[in-house]
Every structure is written in structure tokens, then in C-alpha cells.
Design an enzyme around this catalytic site. Structure first.
Site, PDB file in Angstrom:
ATOM      1  N   THR A 128       0.824  -1.219   0.000  1.00  0.00           N
ATOM      2  CA  THR A 128       0.000   0.000   0.000  1.00  0.00           C
ATOM      3  C   THR A 128       0.852   1.261   0.000  1.00  0.00           C
ATOM      4  O   THR A 128       1.871   1.340   0.689  1.00  0.00           O
ATOM      5  CB  THR A 128      -0.917   0.007   1.241  1.00  0.00           C
ATOM      6  OG1 THR A 128      -1.671  -1.201   1.244  1.00  0.00           O
ATOM      7  CG2 THR A 128      -1.867   1.188   1.228  1.00  0.00           C
ATOM      8  N   SER A 134      -6.196   1.276  -1.873  1.00  0.00           N
ATOM      9  CA  SER A 134      -6.577  -0.035  -2.416  1.00  0.00           C
ATOM     10  C   SER A 134      -6.179  -0.212  -3.881  1.00  0.00           C
ATOM     11  O   SER A 134      -6.297  -1.308  -4.423  1.00  0.00           O
ATOM     12  CB  SER A 134      -8.095  -0.230  -2.290  1.00  0.00           C
ATOM     13  OG  SER A 134      -8.487  -0.285  -0.935  1.00  0.00           O
ATOM     14  N   GLU A 243      -5.134 -13.664   2.527  1.00  0.00           N
ATOM     15  CA  GLU A 243      -5.196 -12.479   3.387  1.00  0.00           C
ATOM     16  C   GLU A 243      -6.638 -12.125   3.728  1.00  0.00           C
ATOM     17  O   GLU A 243      -6.965 -11.815   4.876  1.00  0.00           O
ATOM     18  CB  GLU A 243      -4.524 -11.273   2.718  1.00  0.00           C
ATOM     19  CG  GLU A 243      -4.554 -10.042   3.611  1.00  0.00           C
ATOM     20  CD  GLU A 243      -3.912  -8.800   2.993  1.00  0.00           C
ATOM     21  OE1 GLU A 243      -3.998  -7.728   3.622  1.00  0.00           O
ATOM     22  OE2 GLU A 243      -3.338  -8.896   1.889  1.00  0.00           O
ATOM     23  N   GLN A 337     -22.971  -2.105  24.077  1.00  0.00           N
ATOM     24  CA  GLN A 337     -24.243  -1.582  24.594  1.00  0.00           C
ATOM     25  C   GLN A 337     -24.782  -2.447  25.736  1.00  0.00           C
ATOM     26  O   GLN A 337     -25.325  -1.928  26.711  1.00  0.00           O
ATOM     27  CB  GLN A 337     -25.264  -1.509  23.454  1.00  0.00           C
ATOM     28  CG  GLN A 337     -26.593  -0.862  23.822  1.00  0.00           C
ATOM     29  CD  GLN A 337     -26.488   0.648  24.000  1.00  0.00           C
ATOM     30  OE1 GLN A 337     -25.520   1.277  23.562  1.00  0.00           O
ATOM     31  NE2 GLN A 337     -27.471   1.243  24.657  1.00  0.00           N
ATOM     32  N   GLY A 364      -6.491  -4.296   4.223  1.00  0.00           N
ATOM     33  CA  GLY A 364      -6.455  -5.449   3.322  1.00  0.00           C
ATOM     34  C   GLY A 364      -7.491  -5.362   2.217  1.00  0.00           C
ATOM     35  O   GLY A 364      -7.983  -6.374   1.731  1.00  0.00           O
ATOM     36  N   THR A 366     -10.568  -2.241   1.142  1.00  0.00           N
ATOM     37  CA  THR A 366     -11.779  -1.705   1.775  1.00  0.00           C
ATOM     38  C   THR A 366     -13.013  -2.467   1.300  1.00  0.00           C
ATOM     39  O   THR A 366     -13.020  -3.070   0.220  1.00  0.00           O
ATOM     40  CB  THR A 366     -11.970  -0.214   1.427  1.00  0.00           C
ATOM     41  OG1 THR A 366     -12.158  -0.099  -0.001  1.00  0.00           O
ATOM     42  CG2 THR A 366     -10.759   0.619   1.835  1.00  0.00           C
ATOM     43  N   GLU A 368     -15.633  -1.305   0.108  1.00  0.00           N
ATOM     44  CA  GLU A 368     -16.108  -0.746  -1.167  1.00  0.00           C
ATOM     45  C   GLU A 368     -15.417  -1.419  -2.354  1.00  0.00           C
ATOM     46  O   GLU A 368     -16.056  -1.791  -3.346  1.00  0.00           O
ATOM     47  CB  GLU A 368     -15.862   0.775  -1.203  1.00  0.00           C
ATOM     48  CG  GLU A 368     -16.739   1.578  -0.255  1.00  0.00           C
ATOM     49  CD  GLU A 368     -16.355   1.454   1.215  1.00  0.00           C
ATOM     50  OE1 GLU A 368     -17.170   1.829   2.074  1.00  0.00           O
ATOM     51  OE2 GLU A 368     -15.236   0.981   1.525  1.00  0.00           O
TER      52      GLU A 368
END
Length: 388
Positions: A128, A134, A243, A337, A364, A366, A368
Site C-alpha cells: 500500500t 486499495s 489475506e 451496549q 487489506g 476496503t 467498497e
């Protein structure tokens, strides 16, 4: 214990690993979280126990065991409640070492893989970049061939073990005009002139040293090229299945840890004259969360089973990471919570768990990007092939 995937030997391994972590790791976690550095001695102990060699060849000191030993290692590492510590261990064993094992020459394996298995050398994987994220194909780091050397220039970021590792596995462009078809993989020693690392300050994963690394005219021998020149992109892609599955397994394991802790807490916490695990709203929420975790866990085991058989599971591993990391965030948010005000206190485990888990949908690849990869494979019928 799921007997479909786990044998009695697996079960015994899990128990000995749990004992080891309780004795050798847990007493140091708070210190490592505060200092942001994991001390060297624990790497050596992991090496001596064979934990770094589970998936690697016996020729270099490994144990050459099936993938479910790795699954057990990952699951138990999540339960010490320091995803940063866990990341240091698995990024060394399955990011850096995977490339050394798959692409390194025999000489490179003797010099780097064998001491990585024994815990004498720590590795990091540098892919990266600050401007790329990404977008692996968009990397700017270059490696220019000069006589019998390569000269590396560029930078990497978000690198786990980026400060304290002994060697770096680095992706760089050997042929920039070819885009993703011009990437190669190199290995280099930390002490090589021109390498500098800056530690990054993170929301979670506090025990893990994450770095931005700069390469300023770093000269390495041509023999430090791993695999073939310009084949780096397919090498990287082919290891992404492992990964992503690792991050999926990590996610279901930390969700399970959070649920176990919350169940115990709810069985002891009294409100309005009864323990809070007797309130229907909480019981039913818990039932939903436990169901979501179990579905992810079972799916991840099936993907691990297929990967262990040598199948190419990039689509399924991508789904594993996408769904499991989202599930873990939701489960841990709700478990916090359940603890009410105590969930917000640092002396209880949920606050750290929440911070640590949040990296799941980011690191690793995203969520998206993962959705787009899945969409390409299913809607556009795109097929990603392993490097040959």
C-alpha cells in the site's frame, strides 16, 4: 468444536496454544498496548513453539500442516483482546512470509524464511502507498535495474511491523509504462541505506507498529528480486485469497469473543431484581448477533476447507472479509451496549475491541473495493486467474 473440520489433534493444538497465550502473552498485553511495541522475546517464543511454521515446508523448519491449524492460531490470537498484537504475528507469518515462501529462491528462503519460522527475523509486506490505498496497480514506487543491482525509490504506508521488522518484502514498478503488468517483488534488509520508517498513530491496533516507509535510492542486489520480473501483480493477487480469509476468520473470532464476554457479563449484572440476560429485548438481540456470527464462522470454515484443497477461492474469500468484518463491527457495537456505562470504560474489554474491530472493513482492501471485485466476478463474469 466443529468435528467436520477439526480433528482431535487440532483440538489438542488449540488447548496448548490457549495455555501458551495465557501464560506468555496476556500478562504483557497492557504494556504493549501502551508502548505501541511488541517486545522481541515473544517472537522467539512463538518460533520455538512452531507457531510461525504451521503452513510452511519442513525443509526450512516448518511443520507443513493443514490450514485449520492456521485458523486455530488466528482465532485464539483474537481472544487475547489486542488485535494489534495479533496483527504483528499474522502479518509476519502470512503476509511477509507467504511471499518469501512462494516467490523466494532457495537462497532467499534459507536467509529469510528459515529465521522467520524460528522467530529470529521479523518481516513486513510493503504494498500500500500513500496515494494509492486499495489501488495496487496505481503504485508509484520504482525499481530501476542498474548493472547487477536495483535502485528503489518511493514510499509505502499502513505497513504492519513497518518499524521494528528485520526485512521488508516490497512491491515496486520495474516497468512503469506497463501499469499493473510492470510490478515486481523484492526483499531487502532493514539496515540497507536509504530506508526510513515513521511510526503512525492509530485509533486502534495500538500494540502494532504501523509505519510509513520511504525508500531513497535504496540499492539492493539483483538477486533480491523474488520470482519473475513484472509478475508482481499476479503474485500479490493470488495471495489476496489467504489475506482476506485471514481477516474474515479474525472477524468471526473477535465477534465470538465479544459475545462470550457479553453473555458472562449479562448473567452476572442485576437490574430490577433479575440478571439482564432475562430481559427479552437483550436476549433476542443476543440471539440475532450470535446467529450472524455463526453463519460467518461456518462460511469461513468452508472457504478455508476449499483453500486447503488448493481451490482458487478469491470470490469466496472476498465475501468472507466483506461480510465477516461488517458483522464483527455490528456485534461488538451491540455487545458494548449490553455493558451499558461499563462498555465505555477502558478497563473493560469492549472499548478496545470496538476500536480494533473498526479496521476490519478498511485494511487489506476496503469493503467498497471488495464489493466491486465481487460485482465484477458475478455481474461482469470476470475471472481472476492464479499466477502460473
Amino acid at each position: 468444536m466443529n468435528s467436520m473440520y477439526f480433528t482431535e489433534e487440532h483440538h489438542m493444538f488449540r488447548e496448548s496454544l490457549q495455555d501458551f497465550l495465557k501464560k506468555e502473552v496476556v500478562p504483557h498485553i497492557e504494556k504493549w498496548e501502551e508502548t505501541g511495541a511488541v517486545e522481541r522475546f515473544i517472537w522467539k517464543k512463538f518460533g520455538e513453539m512452531g507457531f510461525f511454521g504451521l503452513a510452511y515446508p519442513e525443509a526450512y523448519g516448518g511443520l507443513n500442516l493443514d490450514l485449520f491449524y492456521t485458523v486455530i492460531l488466528l482465532e485464539e490470537l483474537q481472544k487475547v483482546n489486542s488485535a494489534g498484537f495479533a496483527a504483528n504475528m499474522w502479518a509476519h507469518a502470512y503476509l511477509a512470509m507467504t511471499h518469501v515462501n512462494a516467490e523466494g529462491s532457495h537462497e532467499i528462503k534459507e536467509k529469510y524464511l528459515a529465521p522467520s519460522i524460528s522467530g529470529d527475523k521479523i518481516g513486513c509486506l510493503c504494498i500500500t502507498e500513500p496515494f494509492g490505498g486499495s489501488d495496487v496497480a496505481g503504485m508509484r514506487t520504482t525499481a530501476v535495474k542498474k548493472d547487477d543491482t536495483y535502485v528503489i525509490n518511493g514510499s509505502k504506508t499502513f505497513i504492519t511491523n513497518g518499524v521494528y521488522s528485520d526485512y521488508l518484502v516490497v512491491a515496486a514498478k520495474t516497468n512503469p509504462e506497463l501499469g499493473n503488468k510492470g510490478i515486481s517483488i523484492f526483499i531487502m534488509d532493514r539496515g540497507t541505506p536509504g530506508i526510513s520508517a515513521t511510526k503512525l498513530d492509530k485509533l486502534g491496533w495500538r500494540a502494532s507498529d504501523t509505519a510509513e516507509i520511504a525508500f531513497d535510492n535504496v540499492v539492493i542486489p539483483a538477486s533480491n528480486l523474488m520470482g519473475e520480473e513484472n509478475m508482481g501483480f499476479p503474485y500479490i493477487m493470488q495471495h489476496f485469497s489467504l489475506e482476506r480469509l485471514i481477516m474474515g476468520v479474525n472477524a468471526h473470532a473477535r465477534a465470538e469473543y465479544a459475545l462470550d464476554y457479553a453473555k458472562q457479563y449479562m448473567s452476572e449484572r442485576v437490574a430490577f431484581g433479575k440478571t439482564i440476560d432475562k430481559f427479552q429485548a437483550l436476549r433476542h438481540t443476543y440471539a440475532d448477533l450470535y446467529s450472524d456470527m455463526t453463519i460467518c464462522k461456518e462460511f469461513n470454515y468452508s472457504v478455508a476447507h476449499r483453500l486447503n484443497k488448493g481451490e482458487y477461492v478469491v470470490k469466496e474469500a472476498t465475501m468472507s472479509k466483506l461480510k465477516s468484518t461488517k458483522m464483527a463491527d455490528e456485534v461488538i457495537y451491540q455487545c458494548l451496549q449490553f455493558l451499558g456505562g461499563y462498555g465505555y470504560m477502558e478497563e473493560y474489554p469492549m472499548a478496545r475491541l470496538l476500536r480494533d474491530s473498526r479496521l476490519g472493513p478498511i485494511g487489506g482492501g476496503t469493503s467498497e473495493i471488495l464489493r466491486e471485485i465481487i460485482a465484477k466476478m458475478i455481474i461482469d463474469q470476470k475471472s481472476y486467474k492464479p499466477a502460473t
